[in-house]
Write an enzyme that holds these catalytic residues in place. Sequence first.
Site, mmCIF file in Angstrom:
data_model
loop_
_atom_site.group_PDB
_atom_site.id
_atom_site.type_symbol
_atom_site.label_atom_id
_atom_site.label_comp_id
_atom_site.label_asym_id
_atom_site.label_seq_id
_atom_site.Cartn_x
_atom_site.Cartn_y
_atom_site.Cartn_z
ATOM 1 N N GLU A 14 43.240 36.640 35.393
ATOM 2 C CA GLU A 14 42.835 37.683 34.446
ATOM 3 C C GLU A 14 43.909 37.905 33.390
ATOM 4 O O GLU A 14 43.614 38.072 32.204
ATOM 5 C CB GLU A 14 42.540 38.999 35.182
ATOM 6 N N HIS A 43 37.125 36.395 36.052
ATOM 7 C CA HIS A 43 38.444 36.893 35.644
ATOM 8 C C HIS A 43 38.662 36.820 34.140
ATOM 9 O O HIS A 43 39.602 37.421 33.621
ATOM 10 C CB HIS A 43 39.546 36.073 36.334
#
Length: 319
Positions: A131, A79
Amino acid sequence: MKPTLKVYLCSPRGFCAGVVRAIDTVERALSLYGAPVYVRHEIVHNRYVVESLRAKGAIFVEELEEIPQTDAPVVFSAHGVPKAIPSEAERRNFFSLDATCPLVTKVHREAEIHFKRGREIILIGHAGHPEVVGTLGQLPAGAVSLIETVDDVASFVPKDETKLAYITQTTLSIDDTKEIVRALKERFPKVAGPHKEDICYATTNRQLAVKKVAHLVDAMVVVGSPNSSNSQRLREVAEREGCPRAVLVQRASELDWSMFEGITRLGITAGASAPEVIVEEIMGAFAEHYELSVETVTAAEETEFFPLPRPLRQVTAAE
């Protein structure tokens, strides 16, 4: 006699190139250096994958401070991470391996370019997702503003609307993001966007396959974890496209069979971090209750491949 069930298997489904690269990074590090290999955050959002790697000697932590002083590899998840994390790893002399998906890294680079050009940056994404945390952490505090909805666009007050740019999380709903981008461009006509869409090819392709199947079926099973953004979006897309019942499950044991009473057509897909072995497990569970007839519905062919992080490539080449 078992009732018949027509199963439409979405293709592509399951692992994408970024997820394969991240899992391979941990497995390769274990094979080269032995256990333990430390991994900051779940390498990908899938409990089965995490448990499989843990059984092989991976140790998962949420923060670097949980890792003792060690020569063992420390892997950053697919991520992406804020810039402070690699800096801290370097300060502690860790041997770090960055398994960030190259498509997430592309978004990080875009953010840096916009910042250098003096633009205020809008990040379209979901608050708290790793993320998003990683992307926000690429630049000084306040350089990037998070927008989650069309309503957020209406209330956003830029410092200078002629110096604005937007980037997006890679695992969003294509349709939701289009609406937000449209609202942004209507309100701020000079806003700069990515040269190429930030939503990654795998997210896009899996959603397109679901769109092709959703209106054909009575129910849809999405294999994936509740904390997997792209898996949650697949379930939402199925519902939006007219599928009466869409469920997200991690394993066959989670199937609520009362939801499938009376169905004759079923769609099955899997998020980008869900292994095919679980899709097969789900198919096996339905085969116990129904006589299956299976058809694959393909939205795109995927041939993408991302090489391992450079330190692992160098060792592999030297062998």
